[in-house]
Design an enzyme around this catalytic site. Structure first.
Site, PDB file in Angstrom:
ATOM      1  N   HIS A   1      20.090 -24.640 -65.166  1.00 40.08           N
ATOM      2  CA  HIS A   1      20.014 -25.554 -64.024  1.00 40.08           C
ATOM      3  C   HIS A   1      21.323 -26.328 -63.861  1.00 40.08           C
ATOM      4  O   HIS A   1      21.942 -26.309 -62.795  1.00 40.08           O
ATOM      5  CB  HIS A   1      18.836 -26.513 -64.220  1.00 40.08           C
TER       6      HIS A   1
ATOM      7  N   SER B   1      17.910 -29.542 -55.666  1.00 41.31           N
ATOM      8  CA  SER B   1      18.862 -29.585 -56.779  1.00 41.31           C
ATOM      9  C   SER B   1      20.183 -28.936 -56.409  1.00 41.31           C
ATOM     10  O   SER B   1      21.238 -29.305 -56.936  1.00 41.31           O
ATOM     11  CB  SER B   1      18.287 -28.858 -58.005  1.00 41.31           C
TER      12      SER B   1
ATOM     13  N   ASP C   1      22.171 -33.580 -66.526  1.00 39.69           N
ATOM     14  CA  ASP C   1      21.279 -32.460 -66.225  1.00 39.69           C
ATOM     15  C   ASP C   1      20.874 -31.755 -67.514  1.00 39.69           C
ATOM     16  O   ASP C   1      20.699 -32.396 -68.547  1.00 39.69           O
ATOM     17  CB  ASP C   1      21.996 -31.506 -65.256  1.00 39.69           C
TER      18      ASP C   1
ATOM     19  N   ASN D   1      11.370 -31.289 -54.428  1.00 42.61           N
ATOM     20  CA  ASN D   1      10.936 -30.019 -53.838  1.00 42.61           C
ATOM     21  C   ASN D   1       9.433 -29.936 -53.594  1.00 42.61           C
ATOM     22  O   ASN D   1       8.859 -28.850 -53.607  1.00 42.61           O
ATOM     23  CB  ASN D   1      11.353 -28.861 -54.752  1.00 42.61           C
TER      24      ASN D   1
END
Length: 404
Positions: A196, A352, A140, A286
């Site tokens: 994130h 996520s 990530d 998304n």
């Protein structure tokens, strides 16, 4: 000339003894695949950057090359030693929907723990299973190593910790990678500029020491494999981060990101994880799209060692933003999820956030059944569900079974 010297050096090191092997097919490819970007991928190409997979298995990223140089040097002169050449593509940090950071830990919002309650995990904790002994790689944007709720949960490379600074003490090709590695900047400094990866890590394994966040598997180990800056990463860096995660012993890889299906090498890398008994968990995306008709990858790869996760909302319907369709295996909580971010906590929405719930569940299973095959692990997760009108493959949202 400097570029050519690097290639010649690589060939000498990698293939210098190739003729001594009895089976030359182990080192010589039948032909070189040169992948060209499709129209949908053109905008994601990083100019002058290429990914080369040599037939020895070595992965190399080339910078500042023209397509003419690729053809005249690599394809024309070294094609017998190369399996694939493709452009290096940009992977954007996923867009999530977040509220202002929550810095006070005095009062808990009423819905702070709705996600862990929804997956019915408390009875698993009561039986003593917390993800202990399981390594989950968060591939990530990085992880805040100093966050109070993640301290003690971060992977530690003891060979590097006890070794000499500036030396690759464990011989894995990375210097001073004590707490994972930053493949975006190519150094061991792990900084989550995008806020994130830290949020993802908290959903998986944050300890339960405050009123805001409870990780699904609070004794699992998080391996930070940072390949994205505050804005984006690349397929080359993501592949290297995945390979590194396996090398360092990850049982589960969480990939809360995606994009167009541009990279053949990324698919090959994820597919190869099955042979190493590693589960790959990825976010559905998304965009609110039906993935039967639109391409989002790695969500749509449909591999035997992969679980693609969409987002369940607080009213127990699929969220408006979650991608859906047959490529999506399950739903997990992905709305109003409070978790860790650098400096505090925040509430975020997105697939996520849903994917790490499944990674945490996988860690719980492996803490009870450490020798479980990835195929059996996947089946355990996708068959323990509460069903509803979700328009995905299983029409189910994940829960832990009573007889865990």
């Amino acid at each position: 000339m400097r570029l050519l010297l690097g290639i010649v050096t690589l060939l000498f090191v990698t293939f210098g003894c190739a003729k001594k092997e009895q089976n030359p097919s182990n080192t010589t490819a039948q032909s070189t695949r040169v992948e060209s970007p499709s129209a949908s991928c053109d905008a994601k190409v990083i100019p002058g950057s290429y990914v080369v997979r040599w037939s020895s298995g070595y992965l190399q990223k080339l910078e500042s090359w023209t397509s003419q140089e690729i053809d005249s040097v690599l394809v024309a002169q070294y094609s017998d030693y190369i399996e694939l050449i493709e452009p290096n593509y940009r992977i954007d940090v996923p867009k999530t929907f977040s509220e202002a950071s929550i810095l006070s830990t005095q009062n808990s919002p009423d819905d702070a723990f709705w996600g862990v309650k929804n997956i019915e995990v408390e009875h698993v904790w009561s039986k003593g299973f917390y993800g202990q002994g399981v390594v989950v790689a968060v591939v990530d944007s990085g992880v805040d190593l100093t966050h109070p709720n993640l301290v003690g949960r971060i992977f530690t490379n003891t060979a590097e910790l006890n070794g000499k600074e500036g030396v690759d003490d464990d011989g894995n090709g990375y210097v001073d990678d004590i707490y994972g590695y930053n493949f975006a900047d190519r150094n061991p400094t792990n900084v989550d500029e995008a806020e994130h990866g830290t949020h993802v890590a908290g959903v998986i394994a944050a300890n339960h020491d405050n009123n805001f966040v409870r990780g699904v598997a609070p004794q699992a180990t998080i391996l930070p494999a940072d390949f994205m800056s505050a804005v984006s990463g690349s397929t080359a860096s993501s592949i290297e981060a995945i390979d590194y995660s396996v090398k360092m012993g990850a049982n589960i890889i969480n990939a809360s990101w995606g994009g167009p299906g541009c990279s053949a090498e990324l698919k090959r890398t994820i597919e190869a994880l099955a042979e190493k008994n590693v589960l790959f968990v990825t976010a559905a995306g998304n965009e609110g799209l039906n993935l039967e008709y639109y391409d989002v990858y790695p969500a749509k790869y449909n591999l035997s060692n992969q679980i693609t996760v969409g987002a369940l909302g607080t009213i127990h319907l699929r969220t408006w933003f979650s991608n859906f369709g047959n490529p999506v295996d399950v739903l997990a909580p992905g709305e109003r999820i409070i978790s860790t971010v650098p400096g505090g906590f925040s509430r975020q929405d997105g697939t996520s956030m849903a994917a790490p719930f499944v990674s945490g569940i996988a860690a719980l299973y492996l803490s009870k059944y450490p020798q479980m095959k990835v195929s059996d692990l996947r089946e355990k997760i996708v068959s323990s569900l509460v069903t509803g009108p979700y328009r995905i493959k299983t029409n189910g949202t994940v829960v832990l079974p009573e007889d865990f």
